[in-house]
Write an enzyme that holds these catalytic residues in place. Sequence first.
Site, PDB file in Angstrom:
ATOM      1  N   HIS A 133       0.907 -13.653   2.833  1.00  0.00           N
ATOM      2  CA  HIS A 133       1.493 -13.243   1.553  1.00  0.00           C
ATOM      3  C   HIS A 133       2.946 -12.829   1.825  1.00  0.00           C
ATOM      4  O   HIS A 133       3.260 -12.360   2.923  1.00  0.00           O
ATOM      5  CB  HIS A 133       0.693 -12.040   1.043  1.00  0.00           C
ATOM      6  CG  HIS A 133       0.993 -11.603  -0.343  1.00  0.00           C
ATOM      7  ND1 HIS A 133       2.048 -10.790  -0.651  1.00  0.00           N
ATOM      8  CD2 HIS A 133       0.359 -11.852  -1.513  1.00  0.00           C
ATOM      9  CE1 HIS A 133       2.056 -10.550  -1.955  1.00  0.00           C
ATOM     10  NE2 HIS A 133       1.042 -11.186  -2.509  1.00  0.00           N
ATOM     11  N   ASP A 206      -3.400  -7.193   7.349  1.00  0.00           N
ATOM     12  CA  ASP A 206      -3.285  -7.130   5.897  1.00  0.00           C
ATOM     13  C   ASP A 206      -4.691  -7.344   5.336  1.00  0.00           C
ATOM     14  O   ASP A 206      -5.201  -8.459   5.301  1.00  0.00           O
ATOM     15  CB  ASP A 206      -2.316  -8.222   5.420  1.00  0.00           C
ATOM     16  CG  ASP A 206      -2.318  -8.391   3.907  1.00  0.00           C
ATOM     17  OD1 ASP A 206      -3.136  -7.750   3.221  1.00  0.00           O
ATOM     18  OD2 ASP A 206      -1.505  -9.188   3.406  1.00  0.00           O
ATOM     19  N   GLN A 209      -7.230  -8.590   0.716  1.00  0.00           N
ATOM     20  CA  GLN A 209      -8.293  -9.413   0.124  1.00  0.00           C
ATOM     21  C   GLN A 209      -9.632  -9.235   0.838  1.00  0.00           C
ATOM     22  O   GLN A 209     -10.564  -9.996   0.573  1.00  0.00           O
ATOM     23  CB  GLN A 209      -7.894 -10.902   0.177  1.00  0.00           C
ATOM     24  CG  GLN A 209      -6.677 -11.249  -0.624  1.00  0.00           C
ATOM     25  CD  GLN A 209      -6.896 -11.120  -2.130  1.00  0.00           C
ATOM     26  OE1 GLN A 209      -8.029 -11.062  -2.624  1.00  0.00           O
ATOM     27  NE2 GLN A 209      -5.812 -11.061  -2.881  1.00  0.00           N
ATOM     28  N   LYS A 232      -7.620  -4.227  -5.780  1.00  0.00           N
ATOM     29  CA  LYS A 232      -8.348  -5.457  -5.461  1.00  0.00           C
ATOM     30  C   LYS A 232      -9.788  -5.144  -5.073  1.00  0.00           C
ATOM     31  O   LYS A 232     -10.551  -6.026  -4.694  1.00  0.00           O
ATOM     32  CB  LYS A 232      -7.627  -6.217  -4.350  1.00  0.00           C
ATOM     33  CG  LYS A 232      -6.257  -6.745  -4.818  1.00  0.00           C
ATOM     34  CD  LYS A 232      -5.569  -7.540  -3.758  1.00  0.00           C
ATOM     35  CE  LYS A 232      -4.092  -7.740  -4.042  1.00  0.00           C
ATOM     36  NZ  LYS A 232      -3.824  -8.704  -5.093  1.00  0.00           N
ATOM     37  N   CYS A 370       2.417 -15.939  -4.251  1.00  0.00           N
ATOM     38  CA  CYS A 370       3.230 -15.195  -3.270  1.00  0.00           C
ATOM     39  C   CYS A 370       3.030 -15.722  -1.853  1.00  0.00           C
ATOM     40  O   CYS A 370       3.049 -14.949  -0.877  1.00  0.00           O
ATOM     41  CB  CYS A 370       2.956 -13.685  -3.312  1.00  0.00           C
ATOM     42  SG  CYS A 370       3.307 -12.961  -4.905  1.00  0.00           S
TER      43      CYS A 370
HETATM   44  N1  PMP Z   1      -1.503  -9.302   0.838  1.00  0.00           N
HETATM   45  C1  PMP Z   1      -2.378 -10.114   0.226  1.00  0.00           C
HETATM   46  C2  PMP Z   1      -3.201 -11.059   1.042  1.00  0.00           C
HETATM   47  C3  PMP Z   1      -2.502 -10.054  -1.153  1.00  0.00           C
HETATM   48  O1  PMP Z   1      -3.377 -10.853  -1.777  1.00  0.00           O
HETATM   49  C4  PMP Z   1      -1.711  -9.140  -1.887  1.00  0.00           C
HETATM   50  C5  PMP Z   1      -1.786  -9.073  -3.403  1.00  0.00           C
HETATM   51  N2  PMP Z   1      -1.737 -10.314  -4.032  1.00  0.00           N
HETATM   52  C6  PMP Z   1      -0.834  -8.315  -1.201  1.00  0.00           C
HETATM   53  C7  PMP Z   1      -0.752  -8.420   0.165  1.00  0.00           C
HETATM   54  C8  PMP Z   1       0.007  -7.300  -1.907  1.00  0.00           C
HETATM   55  O2  PMP Z   1      -0.809  -6.334  -2.501  1.00  0.00           O
HETATM   56  P1  PMP Z   1      -0.204  -5.284  -3.547  1.00  0.00           P
HETATM   57  O3  PMP Z   1       0.511  -6.121  -4.569  1.00  0.00           O
HETATM   58  O4  PMP Z   1      -1.392  -4.588  -4.093  1.00  0.00           O
HETATM   59  O5  PMP Z   1       0.715  -4.408  -2.793  1.00  0.00           O
END
Ligand code: PMP
Length: 412
Positions: A133, A206, A209, A232, A370
Amino acid sequence: MNDRGPDLTRAAALDLDAIRAQFPILAESIHGKRLAYLDNAATTQKPEAVLAALDDYYRHANANVHRAVHELAARATSRFESARDHIGAFFNTSREQIVFTRGTTESINLVARSYLQPLLQPGDEVLVTGMEHHSNIVPWQLVGAKTVAAPVLDDGSLDLKAWKAMLNPRTRLVAVVQVSNSLGTINPIAEMIAEAKARGIPVLIDGAQAIAHTKVDLSVLGADFYCCSAHKAYGPTGFGVLWARREHLEAMLPWQGGGDMIRTVSFDKSTWNEVPYKFEAGTPDISGAIGFAAALGWIDQLGLARIAAHEHELLAYGTEALKGVDGLRLIGTAANKAGILSFVLDQAHPHDVGAILDQEGVAVRTGHHCTMPLMERFGVSATVRASLAVYNSHDDIDQLAAALRKASRLLR
Ligand code: PMP
């Protein structure tokens, strides 16, 4: 789900109707249709247990924390700090290692600023993967690290051999996504952590998910940093956690200054509060912490083994259902995969597909999710992504497949 898939042997069936009844939003009618909410990788819906915890806090305990002697402040502080206890227990770690943040993004930025930046020498690298991401790419670039990415194979799994070969004396940090938000790929993080540690390289995971779908035990995982977001995992938006090894937290300097993070302040010099408060400047998201603890309690009650087994079955059902849609190409078919179906329809723009699905009551995400470098790797600018949560059913998948057949007729 773990590195090798869900433990189906321990999984008794879930009462799906009873689970769905706990999510009031699922009863919404969308353009006159039943809602099939399949955008859970973007954010999950919230159960009554979480809504009630937030409501009860604001009705009966709202005040600022750590700062006053009155009764409401005592209630707020006690609920806030007991949320930290619950969150720590959920991840099998100590409360002092749970730093409250705005979410995964802020957690990674905190590590980039407070941990990595002071250590960086010219030429130092952060080794990521091609499926990260943006929040696990850009923070490293912002502090001046060279960000190198291990390749992704055609099925969406990591090229582990290439990743190993890329570890080198300039690798200052390994940063890797546990479950890809765009493809659903589950990375073999236990093996990767062991490999990096054997070379003395710290590892950040990270877990955005992962935490709603697999058990994460931070005392056995062996990582140095773990980042996640409440929203999430059935909790509120704008709240998350950075977990780190205690020695890192003790050594790192605060990255934001303000109230609560200090021990003493004078115009000449200030000193820092103890861990984790040294990283929590300003009035925190008190209800966020309380809501997240309630969400994790709710997950615990259902049991992650049962949640994973249900989602795994639904993923297999959905993968089969999508095969019946003309011109659909699934992107991300790794053997070890979480509940994400990412795809394109021949000649149709994903946004147009998404708009037709919306008219049919089906909520999915369309775009690059993203993960622009990953889209480039697969030669697409965007995909349609259906992502699963524990309350999803065969009806949701059937509604998705029917809406896709319609989109395929209209757009191709
Ligand atoms: N890493 C991953 C794999 C994600 O899916 C996301 C959210 N789409 C993020 C980081 C960022 O999370 P947040 O927007 O809650 O900070």
